[in-house]
Structures are given as structure tokens and as C-alpha cells.
Design a protein around this motif. Structure first.
Motif, PDB file in Angstrom:
ATOM      1  N   THR A 112      -1.846  11.278   2.206  1.00 16.77           N
ATOM      2  CA  THR A 112      -1.134  12.123   1.246  1.00 16.77           C
ATOM      3  C   THR A 112       0.071  11.381   0.684  1.00 16.77           C
ATOM      4  O   THR A 112       0.303  11.376  -0.529  1.00 16.77           O
ATOM      5  CB  THR A 112      -0.704  13.443   1.916  1.00 16.77           C
ATOM      6  OG1 THR A 112      -1.888  14.131   2.347  1.00 16.77           O
ATOM      7  CG2 THR A 112       0.061  14.331   0.969  1.00 16.77           C
ATOM      8  N   GLU A 113       0.831  10.724   1.548  1.00 14.11           N
ATOM      9  CA  GLU A 113       2.000   9.955   1.095  1.00 14.11           C
ATOM     10  C   GLU A 113       1.590   8.823   0.163  1.00 14.11           C
ATOM     11  O   GLU A 113       2.232   8.593  -0.859  1.00 14.11           O
ATOM     12  CB  GLU A 113       2.754   9.385   2.293  1.00 14.11           C
ATOM     13  CG  GLU A 113       3.529  10.412   3.078  1.00 14.11           C
ATOM     14  CD  GLU A 113       4.229   9.806   4.286  1.00 14.11           C
ATOM     15  OE1 GLU A 113       4.516   8.583   4.280  1.00 14.11           O
ATOM     16  OE2 GLU A 113       4.488  10.556   5.232  1.00 14.11           O
ATOM     17  N   LEU A 114       0.540   8.104   0.505  1.00 15.77           N
ATOM     18  CA  LEU A 114       0.085   6.995  -0.323  1.00 15.77           C
ATOM     19  C   LEU A 114      -0.345   7.489  -1.706  1.00 15.77           C
ATOM     20  O   LEU A 114       0.034   6.908  -2.724  1.00 15.77           O
ATOM     21  CB  LEU A 114      -1.071   6.279   0.371  1.00 15.77           C
ATOM     22  CG  LEU A 114      -1.532   4.964  -0.235  1.00 15.77           C
ATOM     23  CD1 LEU A 114      -2.097   4.071   0.840  1.00 15.77           C
ATOM     24  CD2 LEU A 114      -2.540   5.144  -1.329  1.00 15.77           C
ATOM     25  N   ILE A 115      -1.119   8.555  -1.749  1.00 15.18           N
ATOM     26  CA  ILE A 115      -1.607   9.094  -3.021  1.00 15.18           C
ATOM     27  C   ILE A 115      -0.453   9.622  -3.869  1.00 15.18           C
ATOM     28  O   ILE A 115      -0.431   9.442  -5.089  1.00 15.18           O
ATOM     29  CB  ILE A 115      -2.668  10.184  -2.770  1.00 15.18           C
ATOM     30  CG1 ILE A 115      -3.922   9.557  -2.146  1.00 15.18           C
ATOM     31  CG2 ILE A 115      -3.015  10.927  -4.059  1.00 15.18           C
ATOM     32  CD1 ILE A 115      -4.893  10.540  -1.537  1.00 15.18           C
ATOM     33  N   ALA A 116       0.524  10.239  -3.228  1.00 12.87           N
ATOM     34  CA  ALA A 116       1.649  10.842  -3.950  1.00 12.87           C
ATOM     35  C   ALA A 116       2.717   9.844  -4.367  1.00 12.87           C
ATOM     36  O   ALA A 116       3.607  10.178  -5.152  1.00 12.87           O
ATOM     37  CB  ALA A 116       2.278  11.934  -3.077  1.00 12.87           C
ATOM     38  N   ALA A 117       2.629   8.616  -3.900  1.00 11.15           N
ATOM     39  CA  ALA A 117       3.734   7.662  -4.023  1.00 11.15           C
ATOM     40  C   ALA A 117       3.982   7.088  -5.413  1.00 11.15           C
ATOM     41  O   ALA A 117       5.084   6.651  -5.699  1.00 11.15           O
ATOM     42  CB  ALA A 117       3.529   6.515  -3.041  1.00 11.15           C
ATOM     43  N   THR A 118       2.991   7.076  -6.291  1.00  9.24           N
ATOM     44  CA  THR A 118       3.140   6.325  -7.534  1.00  9.24           C
ATOM     45  C   THR A 118       2.881   7.201  -8.757  1.00  9.24           C
ATOM     46  O   THR A 118       1.786   7.747  -8.912  1.00  9.24           O
ATOM     47  CB  THR A 118       2.175   5.122  -7.549  1.00  9.24           C
ATOM     48  OG1 THR A 118       2.327   4.394  -6.324  1.00  9.24           O
ATOM     49  CG2 THR A 118       2.454   4.193  -8.708  1.00  9.24           C
ATOM     50  N   SER A 119       3.876   7.301  -9.617  1.00  8.02           N
ATOM     51  CA  SER A 119       3.718   8.064 -10.860  1.00  8.02           C
ATOM     52  C   SER A 119       2.766   7.316 -11.794  1.00  8.02           C
ATOM     53  O   SER A 119       2.610   6.090 -11.667  1.00  8.02           O
ATOM     54  CB  SER A 119       5.065   8.243 -11.552  1.00  8.02           C
ATOM     55  OG  SER A 119       5.494   7.006 -12.104  1.00  8.02           O
ATOM     56  N   PRO A 120       2.153   8.007 -12.746  1.00  5.84           N
ATOM     57  CA  PRO A 120       1.274   7.320 -13.692  1.00  5.84           C
ATOM     58  C   PRO A 120       1.976   6.187 -14.451  1.00  5.84           C
ATOM     59  O   PRO A 120       1.390   5.128 -14.661  1.00  5.84           O
ATOM     60  CB  PRO A 120       0.824   8.428 -14.644  1.00  5.84           C
ATOM     61  CG  PRO A 120       0.920   9.673 -13.837  1.00  5.84           C
ATOM     62  CD  PRO A 120       2.116   9.457 -12.942  1.00  5.84           C
ATOM     63  N   ALA A 121       3.225   6.381 -14.841  1.00  6.29           N
ATOM     64  CA  ALA A 121       3.956   5.334 -15.571  1.00  6.29           C
ATOM     65  C   ALA A 121       4.177   4.106 -14.692  1.00  6.29           C
ATOM     66  O   ALA A 121       3.978   2.965 -15.141  1.00  6.29           O
ATOM     67  CB  ALA A 121       5.288   5.880 -16.074  1.00  6.29           C
ATOM     68  N   ASP A 122       4.582   4.325 -13.447  1.00  7.01           N
ATOM     69  CA  ASP A 122       4.789   3.195 -12.524  1.00  7.01           C
ATOM     70  C   ASP A 122       3.471   2.481 -12.222  1.00  7.01           C
ATOM     71  O   ASP A 122       3.422   1.251 -12.133  1.00  7.01           O
ATOM     72  CB  ASP A 122       5.429   3.667 -11.218  1.00  7.01           C
ATOM     73  CG  ASP A 122       6.877   4.091 -11.394  1.00  7.01           C
ATOM     74  OD1 ASP A 122       7.489   3.767 -12.440  1.00  7.01           O
ATOM     75  OD2 ASP A 122       7.398   4.764 -10.476  1.00  7.01           O
ATOM     76  N   TYR A 123       2.412   3.255 -12.066  1.00  3.55           N
ATOM     77  CA  TYR A 123       1.095   2.687 -11.788  1.00  3.55           C
ATOM     78  C   TYR A 123       0.619   1.833 -12.969  1.00  3.55           C
ATOM     79  O   TYR A 123       0.170   0.699 -12.787  1.00  3.55           O
ATOM     80  CB  TYR A 123       0.103   3.805 -11.488  1.00  3.55           C
ATOM     81  CG  TYR A 123      -1.282   3.339 -11.186  1.00  3.55           C
ATOM     82  CD1 TYR A 123      -1.565   2.616 -10.033  1.00  3.55           C
ATOM     83  CD2 TYR A 123      -2.339   3.610 -12.054  1.00  3.55           C
ATOM     84  CE1 TYR A 123      -2.845   2.182  -9.744  1.00  3.55           C
ATOM     85  CE2 TYR A 123      -3.620   3.176 -11.778  1.00  3.55           C
ATOM     86  CZ  TYR A 123      -3.863   2.468 -10.627  1.00  3.55           C
ATOM     87  OH  TYR A 123      -5.142   2.034 -10.350  1.00  3.55           O
ATOM     88  N   ALA A 124       0.754   2.351 -14.182  1.00  3.13           N
ATOM     89  CA  ALA A 124       0.343   1.609 -15.377  1.00  3.13           C
ATOM     90  C   ALA A 124       1.148   0.312 -15.503  1.00  3.13           C
ATOM     91  O   ALA A 124       0.594  -0.736 -15.835  1.00  3.13           O
ATOM     92  CB  ALA A 124       0.499   2.472 -16.619  1.00  3.13           C
ATOM     93  N   ALA A 125       2.441   0.378 -15.210  1.00  4.68           N
ATOM     94  CA  ALA A 125       3.292  -0.820 -15.282  1.00  4.68           C
ATOM     95  C   ALA A 125       2.854  -1.845 -14.241  1.00  4.68           C
ATOM     96  O   ALA A 125       2.795  -3.055 -14.520  1.00  4.68           O
ATOM     97  CB  ALA A 125       4.753  -0.438 -15.091  1.00  4.68           C
ATOM     98  N   ARG A 126       2.543  -1.378 -13.047  1.00  4.94           N
ATOM     99  CA  ARG A 126       2.109  -2.297 -11.978  1.00  4.94           C
ATOM    100  C   ARG A 126       0.770  -2.942 -12.330  1.00  4.94           C
ATOM    101  O   ARG A 126       0.594  -4.149 -12.147  1.00  4.94           O
ATOM    102  CB  ARG A 126       2.010  -1.516 -10.662  1.00  4.94           C
ATOM    103  CG  ARG A 126       1.665  -2.348  -9.463  1.00  4.94           C
ATOM    104  CD  ARG A 126       2.776  -3.354  -9.152  1.00  4.94           C
ATOM    105  NE  ARG A 126       2.532  -4.059  -7.944  1.00  4.94           N
ATOM    106  CZ  ARG A 126       3.365  -4.108  -6.932  1.00  4.94           C
ATOM    107  NH1 ARG A 126       4.521  -3.519  -6.986  1.00  4.94           N
ATOM    108  NH2 ARG A 126       3.053  -4.772  -5.859  1.00  4.94           N
ATOM    109  N   LEU A 127      -0.158  -2.146 -12.869  1.00  4.21           N
ATOM    110  CA  LEU A 127      -1.443  -2.694 -13.298  1.00  4.21           C
ATOM    111  C   LEU A 127      -1.246  -3.759 -14.381  1.00  4.21           C
ATOM    112  O   LEU A 127      -1.863  -4.825 -14.332  1.00  4.21           O
ATOM    113  CB  LEU A 127      -2.334  -1.580 -13.863  1.00  4.21           C
ATOM    114  CG  LEU A 127      -3.265  -0.861 -12.923  1.00  4.21           C
ATOM    115  CD1 LEU A 127      -3.947   0.290 -13.641  1.00  4.21           C
ATOM    116  CD2 LEU A 127      -4.295  -1.795 -12.331  1.00  4.21           C
TER     117      LEU A 127
END
Length: 138
Positions: A112-127
Motif C-alpha cells: 500500500t505504501e509503495l503504490i501510494a508513494a508516487t504522484s502521477p506528475a512525479d512518476y512521469a518526471a521519473r520516467l
């Protein structure tokens, strides 16, 4: 959270082997509750998934003898994989997925913590950062 479907969720579940249907339903409910706002749910014939744009964030797939929870943030951020491995040392994991056949095998709090940890904007930036770095290497 919005949903885009190629098929209905119940049809996806019904297509699974009977002994995995409840497990898949419970696992996906956990994902739905944990995923941050802004991701889009997609239901297709092979995967249940949440995406940031066109990119998978988390997905659930049926394999020959188990279910596989694909956690792309874990692949992009190895420290997340290390945290999950520390929470459940016997968990069957790949670089970006968790393979399981019983709910008891899953460290629910850590997932649950892992799934909840990253906002879509942060995820897109990391990708984008990972893709840019891999282009520079090539």
C-alpha cells in the motif's frame, strides 16, 4: 480516478481460473484504494492497470500458476524494491513485479505504501529522466 475499459472489470475477473478470482478481486481493491489520484484505470484482456498517460504505473496479470502484480515504480526506484524485500524477505519478486498465489504472501502495508508513494506528475518526471538517461547512454 477515472476508468478506461476495453472490457468490464467483472469480465476480466470471470476470465480468470476460478481459484484466482477472489484473490485478483481483493488485490485490485487494495490497489484501487492505495493508488494516488490522477492515475487512470484501464481494464484489458491481459492486464488490470493504472496508468500515468500511456505509461503503466501498476498492473495485475494472470500467469500460468500465479498472479503477478507489476509495480513499475519499483523498477525505476530500486530503493522501493529494497523496502518491499525488507518487509517480506520470502516474497517472490522480479525487478518490477511481485508474484503470488495467496493473499497471505503479500505484505499489504508495504505494498500500500509503495503504490501510494508516487504522484502521477512525479512518476512521469521519473520516467522521463530514465528515458533521457538511457538515450544518452545509447
Amino acid at each position: 480516478m477515472s476508468t478506461t475499459t476495453e472490457m468490464a472489470f467483472d469480465d476480466f475477473i470471470a476470465a480468470l481460473p476460478a481459484e484466482r478470482q477472489l484473490l485478483a478481486r481483493q488485490t485490485w481493491q487494495l490497489v484501487r484504494q492505495a493508488v494516488p489520484a490522477g492515475y487512470t484505470e484501464h481494464i484489458g484482456p491481459k492486464y488490470l492497470e493504472f496508468r500515468a498517460g500511456k505509461d503503466m504505473y501498476v498492473g495485475l496479470a494472470n500467469q500460468k500458476s500465479y498472479l503477478s502484480l507489476h509495480l513499475v515504480p519499483m523498477y525505476l526506484m530500486p530503493e522501493l524494491q529494497e523496502q518491499l524485500a525488507a518487509a517480506a524477505p520470502k516474497l517472490k519478486m522480479g525487478k518490477g513485479c511481485v508474484n503470488f498465489s495467496k493473499m497471505e504472501e503479500l505484505p499489504l502495508g508495504a505494498l500500500t505504501e509503495l503504490i501510494a508513494a508516487t504522484s502521477p506528475a512525479d512518476y512521469a518526471a521519473r520516467l522521463q529522466a530514465v528515458r533521457t538517461a538511457s538515450r544518452k547512454k545509447g
